[in-house]
Scaffold this motif. Structure first.
Motif, PDB file in Angstrom:
ATOM      1  N   LYS A 142      38.749  64.477  66.347  1.00  0.00           N
ATOM      2  CA  LYS A 142      39.658  63.453  66.870  1.00  0.00           C
ATOM      3  C   LYS A 142      38.847  62.242  67.312  1.00  0.00           C
ATOM      4  CE  LYS A 142      43.212  64.416  69.655  1.00  0.00           C
ATOM      5  NZ  LYS A 142      44.012  64.644  70.912  1.00  0.00           N
ATOM      6  N   ALA A 143      39.178  61.080  66.767  1.00  0.00           N
ATOM      7  CA  ALA A 143      38.440  59.847  67.085  1.00  0.00           C
ATOM      8  C   ALA A 143      39.323  58.909  67.884  1.00  0.00           C
ATOM      9  CB  ALA A 143      37.993  59.166  65.798  1.00  0.00           C
ATOM     10  N   LEU A 144      38.782  58.409  68.971  1.00  0.00           N
ATOM     11  CA  LEU A 144      39.434  57.364  69.760  1.00  0.00           C
ATOM     12  C   LEU A 144      38.704  56.066  69.466  1.00  0.00           C
ATOM     13  CD1 LEU A 144      41.485  56.480  71.946  1.00  0.00           C
ATOM     14  CD2 LEU A 144      39.774  57.115  73.671  1.00  0.00           C
ATOM     15  N   ILE A 145      39.424  55.080  68.936  1.00  0.00           N
ATOM     16  CA  ILE A 145      38.793  53.837  68.507  1.00  0.00           C
ATOM     17  C   ILE A 145      39.190  52.693  69.424  1.00  0.00           C
ATOM     18  CG2 ILE A 145      38.502  52.189  66.619  1.00  0.00           C
ATOM     19  CD1 ILE A 145      39.158  54.370  64.658  1.00  0.00           C
ATOM     20  N   PHE A 146      38.192  52.079  70.037  1.00  0.00           N
ATOM     21  CA  PHE A 146      38.420  50.881  70.845  1.00  0.00           C
ATOM     22  C   PHE A 146      38.186  49.667  69.952  1.00  0.00           C
ATOM     23  CE2 PHE A 146      37.864  54.144  73.914  1.00  0.00           C
ATOM     24  CZ  PHE A 146      38.632  53.766  75.011  1.00  0.00           C
ATOM     25  N   GLY A 147      39.169  48.764  69.929  1.00  0.00           N
ATOM     26  CA  GLY A 147      39.124  47.646  68.997  1.00  0.00           C
ATOM     27  C   GLY A 147      39.781  48.001  67.676  1.00  0.00           C
ATOM     28  N   GLY A 148      40.499  49.106  67.639  1.00  0.00           N
ATOM     29  CA  GLY A 148      41.139  49.543  66.411  1.00  0.00           C
ATOM     30  C   GLY A 148      42.509  48.937  66.173  1.00  0.00           C
ATOM     31  N   LYS A 149      43.144  48.461  67.236  1.00  0.00           N
ATOM     32  CA  LYS A 149      44.498  47.920  67.079  1.00  0.00           C
ATOM     33  C   LYS A 149      44.475  46.495  66.541  1.00  0.00           C
ATOM     34  CE  LYS A 149      47.910  49.824  69.522  1.00  0.00           C
ATOM     35  NZ  LYS A 149      48.918  49.914  70.581  1.00  0.00           N
ATOM     36  N   THR A 150      43.585  45.678  67.064  1.00  0.00           N
ATOM     37  CA  THR A 150      43.533  44.272  66.658  1.00  0.00           C
ATOM     38  C   THR A 150      42.190  43.869  66.075  1.00  0.00           C
ATOM     39  OG1 THR A 150      42.875  43.609  68.906  1.00  0.00           O
ATOM     40  CG2 THR A 150      45.229  43.614  68.414  1.00  0.00           C
ATOM     41  N   GLY A 151      41.171  44.710  66.203  1.00  0.00           N
ATOM     42  CA  GLY A 151      39.843  44.356  65.719  1.00  0.00           C
ATOM     43  C   GLY A 151      39.679  44.606  64.233  1.00  0.00           C
ATOM     44  N   TRP A 152      38.750  43.891  63.634  1.00  0.00           N
ATOM     45  CA  TRP A 152      38.511  43.966  62.192  1.00  0.00           C
ATOM     46  C   TRP A 152      37.766  45.243  61.813  1.00  0.00           C
ATOM     47  CZ3 TRP A 152      33.894  41.599  59.357  1.00  0.00           C
ATOM     48  CH2 TRP A 152      34.097  41.633  57.967  1.00  0.00           C
ATOM     49  N   ILE A 153      36.586  45.440  62.358  1.00  0.00           N
ATOM     50  CA  ILE A 153      35.802  46.628  62.027  1.00  0.00           C
ATOM     51  C   ILE A 153      36.498  47.885  62.546  1.00  0.00           C
ATOM     52  CG2 ILE A 153      33.645  47.846  62.546  1.00  0.00           C
ATOM     53  CD1 ILE A 153      32.168  45.211  62.235  1.00  0.00           C
ATOM     54  N   ALA A 199      35.261  47.095  70.061  1.00  0.00           N
ATOM     55  CA  ALA A 199      35.873  46.004  70.826  1.00  0.00           C
ATOM     56  C   ALA A 199      34.785  45.071  71.321  1.00  0.00           C
ATOM     57  CB  ALA A 199      36.669  46.570  71.997  1.00  0.00           C
ATOM     58  N   GLY A 200      35.105  43.809  71.403  1.00  0.00           N
ATOM     59  CA  GLY A 200      34.139  42.833  71.906  1.00  0.00           C
ATOM     60  C   GLY A 200      34.658  41.432  71.693  1.00  0.00           C
ATOM     61  N   ILE A 201      34.058  40.493  72.384  1.00  0.00           N
ATOM     62  CA  ILE A 201      34.451  39.092  72.246  1.00  0.00           C
ATOM     63  C   ILE A 201      33.414  38.354  71.414  1.00  0.00           C
ATOM     64  CG2 ILE A 201      34.598  36.909  73.516  1.00  0.00           C
ATOM     65  CD1 ILE A 201      36.159  38.286  75.634  1.00  0.00           C
ATOM     66  N   THR A 202      33.869  37.799  70.301  1.00  0.00           N
ATOM     67  CA  THR A 202      33.010  36.938  69.491  1.00  0.00           C
ATOM     68  C   THR A 202      33.467  35.489  69.566  1.00  0.00           C
ATOM     69  OG1 THR A 202      34.356  37.413  67.542  1.00  0.00           O
ATOM     70  CG2 THR A 202      32.415  38.765  67.871  1.00  0.00           C
ATOM     71  N   GLY A 203      34.672  35.276  70.108  1.00  0.00           N
ATOM     72  CA  GLY A 203      35.175  33.907  70.262  1.00  0.00           C
ATOM     73  C   GLY A 203      36.021  33.470  69.081  1.00  0.00           C
ATOM     74  N   PRO A 249      32.493  34.103  81.952  1.00  0.00           N
ATOM     75  CA  PRO A 249      32.968  35.299  82.671  1.00  0.00           C
ATOM     76  C   PRO A 249      33.757  36.247  81.777  1.00  0.00           C
ATOM     77  CG  PRO A 249      33.314  33.338  83.998  1.00  0.00           C
ATOM     78  CD  PRO A 249      32.911  32.870  82.631  1.00  0.00           C
ATOM     79  N   GLU A 250      34.633  35.687  80.924  1.00  0.00           N
ATOM     80  CA  GLU A 250      35.425  36.536  80.035  1.00  0.00           C
ATOM     81  C   GLU A 250      34.517  37.285  79.054  1.00  0.00           C
ATOM     82  OE1 GLU A 250      35.873  33.265  80.708  1.00  0.00           O
ATOM     83  OE2 GLU A 250      37.900  32.621  80.159  1.00  0.00           O
ATOM     84  N   THR A 251      33.487  36.588  78.576  1.00  0.00           N
ATOM     85  CA  THR A 251      32.563  37.204  77.635  1.00  0.00           C
ATOM     86  C   THR A 251      31.787  38.345  78.295  1.00  0.00           C
ATOM     87  OG1 THR A 251      32.343  35.072  76.499  1.00  0.00           O
ATOM     88  CG2 THR A 251      30.684  36.737  76.012  1.00  0.00           C
ATOM     89  N   ILE A 252      31.320  38.124  79.511  1.00  0.00           N
ATOM     90  CA  ILE A 252      30.592  39.164  80.249  1.00  0.00           C
ATOM     91  C   ILE A 252      31.493  40.361  80.526  1.00  0.00           C
ATOM     92  CG2 ILE A 252      29.528  39.727  82.477  1.00  0.00           C
ATOM     93  CD1 ILE A 252      28.487  36.828  82.559  1.00  0.00           C
ATOM     94  N   ARG A 253      32.730  40.065  80.908  1.00  0.00           N
ATOM     95  CA  ARG A 253      33.675  41.115  81.291  1.00  0.00           C
ATOM     96  C   ARG A 253      33.845  42.146  80.168  1.00  0.00           C
ATOM     97  NH1 ARG A 253      37.735  37.644  83.064  1.00  0.00           N
ATOM     98  NH2 ARG A 253      36.398  37.197  84.855  1.00  0.00           N
ATOM     99  N   THR A 254      33.921  41.655  78.941  1.00  0.00           N
ATOM    100  CA  THR A 254      34.122  42.562  77.808  1.00  0.00           C
ATOM    101  C   THR A 254      32.800  43.045  77.227  1.00  0.00           C
ATOM    102  OG1 THR A 254      36.223  41.523  77.221  1.00  0.00           O
ATOM    103  CG2 THR A 254      35.119  42.787  75.505  1.00  0.00           C
ATOM    104  N   ASN A 255      31.909  42.106  76.885  1.00  0.00           N
ATOM    105  CA  ASN A 255      30.698  42.463  76.138  1.00  0.00           C
ATOM    106  C   ASN A 255      29.657  43.198  76.959  1.00  0.00           C
ATOM    107  OD1 ASN A 255      31.941  41.175  74.039  1.00  0.00           O
ATOM    108  ND2 ASN A 255      30.473  39.498  73.869  1.00  0.00           N
ATOM    109  N   VAL A 256      29.693  43.029  78.280  1.00  0.00           N
ATOM    110  CA  VAL A 256      28.714  43.705  79.135  1.00  0.00           C
ATOM    111  C   VAL A 256      29.386  44.787  79.971  1.00  0.00           C
ATOM    112  CG1 VAL A 256      26.952  43.420  80.920  1.00  0.00           C
ATOM    113  CG2 VAL A 256      27.260  41.640  79.198  1.00  0.00           C
ATOM    114  N   ILE A 257      30.272  44.365  80.874  1.00  0.00           N
ATOM    115  CA  ILE A 257      30.904  45.332  81.791  1.00  0.00           C
ATOM    116  C   ILE A 257      31.727  46.359  81.009  1.00  0.00           C
ATOM    117  CG2 ILE A 257      32.538  45.595  83.701  1.00  0.00           C
ATOM    118  CD1 ILE A 257      31.694  42.725  84.575  1.00  0.00           C
ATOM    119  N   GLY A 258      32.543  45.871  80.074  1.00  0.00           N
ATOM    120  CA  GLY A 258      33.404  46.774  79.331  1.00  0.00           C
ATOM    121  C   GLY A 258      32.626  47.774  78.499  1.00  0.00           C
ATOM    122  N   THR A 259      31.612  47.298  77.799  1.00  0.00           N
ATOM    123  CA  THR A 259      30.817  48.183  76.957  1.00  0.00           C
ATOM    124  C   THR A 259      30.107  49.242  77.789  1.00  0.00           C
ATOM    125  OG1 THR A 259      30.489  46.354  75.414  1.00  0.00           O
ATOM    126  CG2 THR A 259      29.043  48.254  75.160  1.00  0.00           C
TER     127      THR A 259
END
Length: 313
Positions: A9-20, A64-68, A80-90
């Motif tokens: 069973k795989a749980l994918i983050f960034g699977g709903k709206t993300g490309w990869i 999941a991640g922010i590329t802009g 701040p938004e970039t840090i929130r996802t790419n650093v704190i979230g990861t």
């Protein structure tokens, strides 16, 4: 390397709206794996913990991640938004998976290096997994450069350095589609990732229980011009392009862009049997052949049927 757990069973983050993440969801389902697309946002630790406990995945895939939007220049004005996802979230996700003993594959980036005196352009000397990031000319790359040393501390994490990902469709995230739309392009050899070959490789690596950092690119380098020449050969013979220099490019960009070669030795050494990974020039040519077939089936005879946004003539 972690002790392999059957991938059921795989749980994918960034699977709903993300490309990869979306592509991985499709591929995993094709392989008979139960797939759940994460609802929680990775920066919300309590929500992620709750979802992990409810879903109980055997494996997590983090895309999941922010590329802009439209590109990484966005991150320069949204730090701040970039840090929130790419650093704190990861880190949230890696940490919570570690607490639960869940293998976590992170689709990271190799855009944390630039050619230097020890790794000169055209030398064939690529950056290895042990090299420290030397590129911080964009805030996006800075956040990714912060992350890698911390992620390496988690024994459950597989960290894949993706670069300039290429697909056999016209997705706006596809590196080739991006540069086709540019008025001018630089012409610099780079390591790149052809998703058709590399996404199955990431599944095989997760199944094997591999962990740590891997340069996740097809071996070798290919230039922007070589990519566009193959696009012209197979997809649109009427397409033309113009080059400009790095100095000229810097005048129209808010943030710098990474150019580098990553050494694929470790990746190829540890790759599970049965996975085909071509050198980048072969992989891109095969990708353009598939694109020709896919677009002809979708739109009709090429190039006249191509969408207007990729037609210059």
């Amino acid at each position: 390397m972690a002790s392999p757990t059957p991938l059921t069973k795989a749980l994918i983050f960034g699977g709903k709206t993300g490309w990869i993440g979306g592509k991985m969801a499709v591929y995993l389902k094709e392989q008979g794996v139960e797939v759940v697309l994460a609802e929680s946002r990775i920066q919300n630790r309590a929500d992620v913990a709750k979802e992990l406990d409810e879903v109980k995945p055997s494996h997590v895939f983090m895309a999941a991640g922010i590329t802009g939007r439209p590109n990484i220049d966005w991150c320069e004005d949204h730090k701040p938004e970039t840090i929130r996802t790419n650093v704190i979230g990861t880190l949230n996700l890696a940490d919570l998976c570690d607490e639960r003993g869940i293998h976590c594959t992170v689709y990271a980036t190799g855009c944390i290096f630039k050619y230097d005196d020890a790794h000169p352009l055209g030398s064939g000397i690529g950056f290895t997994e042990e090299d420290k990031p030397n590129f911080d000319e964009s805030f996006y790359s800075q956040t990714k450069g912060y992350m890698e040393p911390m992620l390496k501390c988690y024994p459950n994490c597989l960290i894949l350095r993706v670069r300039m990902p290429i697909s056999d469709d016209l997705s706006h995230r596809n590196f080739v589609t991006k540069i086709v739309k540019y008025e001018r392009v630089v012409n610099i050899p780079n390591s790149m990732t052809v998703l058709y070959e590399m996404l199955p490789a990431s599944l095989a690596m997760a199944k094997k229980g591999l962990t740590g950092v891997y340069n996740f690119c097809n071996p070798g380098v290919i230039s922007h011009n070589e990519c566009l020449d193959l696009y012209t050969k197979y997809v649109d013979p009427t397409y033309t392009y113009k080059n400009f220099t790095l100095e000229e490019q810097s005048k129209v960009l808010k943030a710098g862009r990474s150019n580098n070669e990553l050494d694929a030795t470790k990746l190829m050494r540890d790759m599970p049997e049965g996975i085909e990974i071509n050198d980048i020039k072969t992989a891109v040519e095969k990708c353009m052949q598939r694109m020709q077939k896919n677009l002809t089936e979708e739109f009709g005879p090429l190039p006249d049927s191509l969408p207007k946004e990729v037609r210059k003539n």
